[in-house]
Motif scaffolding. Sequence first.
Motif, short mmCIF file in Angstrom:
data_model
loop_
_atom_site.label_atom_id
_atom_site.label_comp_id
_atom_site.label_asym_id
_atom_site.label_seq_id
_atom_site.Cartn_x
_atom_site.Cartn_y
_atom_site.Cartn_z
N THR A 92 0.83 -1.20 0.00
CA THR A 92 0.00 0.00 0.00
C THR A 92 0.87 1.26 0.00
O THR A 92 1.94 1.28 0.62
N PRO A 93 0.43 2.33 -0.68
CA PRO A 93 1.21 3.58 -0.69
C PRO A 93 0.86 4.52 0.47
O PRO A 93 1.19 5.70 0.42
N VAL A 94 0.21 3.99 1.51
CA VAL A 94 -0.24 4.85 2.62
C VAL A 94 0.94 5.58 3.26
O VAL A 94 0.86 6.78 3.55
N LEU A 95 2.03 4.88 3.50
CA LEU A 95 3.19 5.53 4.13
C LEU A 95 3.76 6.63 3.24
O LEU A 95 4.16 7.70 3.73
N ARG B 28 4.43 6.10 -7.12
CA ARG B 28 3.97 5.08 -6.17
C ARG B 28 2.46 4.89 -6.26
O ARG B 28 1.94 3.78 -6.10
N LEU B 29 1.73 5.98 -6.53
CA LEU B 29 0.28 5.91 -6.65
C LEU B 29 -0.17 5.49 -8.04
O LEU B 29 -1.37 5.31 -8.27
N ALA C 89 -0.04 2.15 12.09
CA ALA C 89 -1.39 2.51 11.66
C ALA C 89 -1.65 2.19 10.19
O ALA C 89 -2.73 2.47 9.68
N THR C 90 -0.66 1.63 9.51
CA THR C 90 -0.80 1.32 8.09
C THR C 90 -1.44 -0.06 7.90
O THR C 90 -0.99 -1.03 8.52
N PRO C 91 -2.45 -0.17 7.05
CA PRO C 91 -3.07 -1.49 6.81
C PRO C 91 -2.06 -2.48 6.25
O PRO C 91 -1.26 -2.15 5.38
N GLY C 92 -2.07 -3.67 6.77
CA GLY C 92 -1.19 -4.71 6.29
C GLY C 92 0.17 -4.74 6.94
O GLY C 92 0.99 -5.63 6.64
#
Length: 547
Positions: free
Chosen positions: A284-287, A345-346, A429-432
């Motif tokens: 995931t690109p959350v970070l 990244r997105l 807090a990041t999924p996965g």
Amino acid sequence: MVAPQKNFSLVDELLAGQQQLQTPVARFAGAHSAGQQNGDTALSVQLIPLTAPGPGEQYAFEVDLDSCTGCKACVAACHSLNGLDEHETWRDTGLLVSPEPEHPFTQTITTACHHCADPACLNGCPVLAFEKEPLTGIVRHLDDQCIGCNYCVLMCPYDVPKYNPARGIVRKCDMCHDRLGHGEAPACVQACPTHAISIVTVSTHVGKNSRVDTSAFLAAAPDPAHTQPTTRYVSKRALPKNLVAADAAVLQPQPPHWPLVVLLTLMPMAIGCSLADKILSLPTPVLTVSGWLAGAAGLSLSILHLGQPRRAWRVFLGLRKSWLSREAVVFGTWFPLATLYAAIRLGWLKTLPVLRSFSEGGSLSNGLPLAPGLLRSTLAIGTAALGLAGLFCSVMIYVDTRREFWRFASTAPRFFGSALVLGLASVLATPGAPQNIGFVLIAATLLKLAFELRDLDPLNGADDHTPLTPALKTARLLVGPLRREFILRMGCGALGGVLLPLALATGAAPAAAAWPALGLVILGELAERYLFFRAVVAPKMPGVGHA
């Protein structure tokens, strides 16, 4: 002859002493009566040199401590002649006292800019808003170049540059250089009723690094070896060697600099998120997005710290000497690269647009296809390196001020520790993300909190007779005026960085608890950075209050 002191009241004694002061008028009157009205006895000779400084020389203030009464005529004259604003001062008076009750002693002083041979304000300014005149040695501030960043205020160990909120710039004493240029004495020199202040020439060593004899500098003042101040404090008496500032025991928190508090919390978070994303390679690109948002917010809000933000484009001019310039250039390069990396990244950028030649219409083509792996890896390494370099520049900005609380061994662990703790809290807090990352966060948080608690060590065994070192004053600030903020910092750090991550790592709390943990960690780091600015002990001339 003065009658024996035992026959005098205190008022009579003071009046008798005042009658013995040799003012410039009294000297001139004596010379007139003796028929010695030549150039050597003229008032102008007593106030300023008759000739300009020669090679290896510069102008300097000389203060006769035996004549200074602390009347503040110099302060009023400086304020009036320079047209200063209501609460603005370029010259101050102060007081030195003996710490021994059995040997009482007081000494009034007057102080302004020392026009140092190696001025810290000039070396630190990111926009070259200071200049040292090559002929006179006067350190002048260029008001039209100043961006109001206040860094010179932090750099000067004598509290000389004064920030003017109404004008959005810093201003300081320029030794009335225009008056000196016309053979007239500066306002403070001319106004002193006892001729306690004069202008003299002092010798400097000609070479790459100018050095002056600082043996005549004031006792209890900050170490003159750093900036080489040229002001001479002279006295015919042997002053006690243990004199201290009259306000040495005052606990005065420094300004919080809120935009810098936010900047120095969010930028470490951005770098921590960026590094964590590259090391863990999460799908995931959350970070990446979190780090970019933190960096964008921190850099944007930092502009609020400037009094003249429209001039900020000039910040690169001081790159050769100023760590603030270096930080601005490095982070200014980091942000577009971080933006490009986030776009890739997105998946928003899959081709590089190419500008056609004018013969083909001069429009943008569909672009060249990217090699995602290579470009992404290159940008990942580049943004990580620039982020760490920028954070190092942030550390050195404060180390270069030579304040005890901001020394490298104290500042570097705080800033890089914030990047580590905030990065790990963001991962949690990041999924996965693996939940056992909480144990790493706990260890990092405990280490950082233990490191910060060391600031209280000077309190161990300290009493009213313990010498007031900067470290001891910082500790007393943390448990005194700043106690609530210190408790808030420790509480948020313990709850968000230790207890909640422990519950998450052991499965005692749902995954959603990672978000309040992240919020508490951010709040704790904001409080820590707030204390970083407020609990520092700012050096200044002894007995002179901060403006």
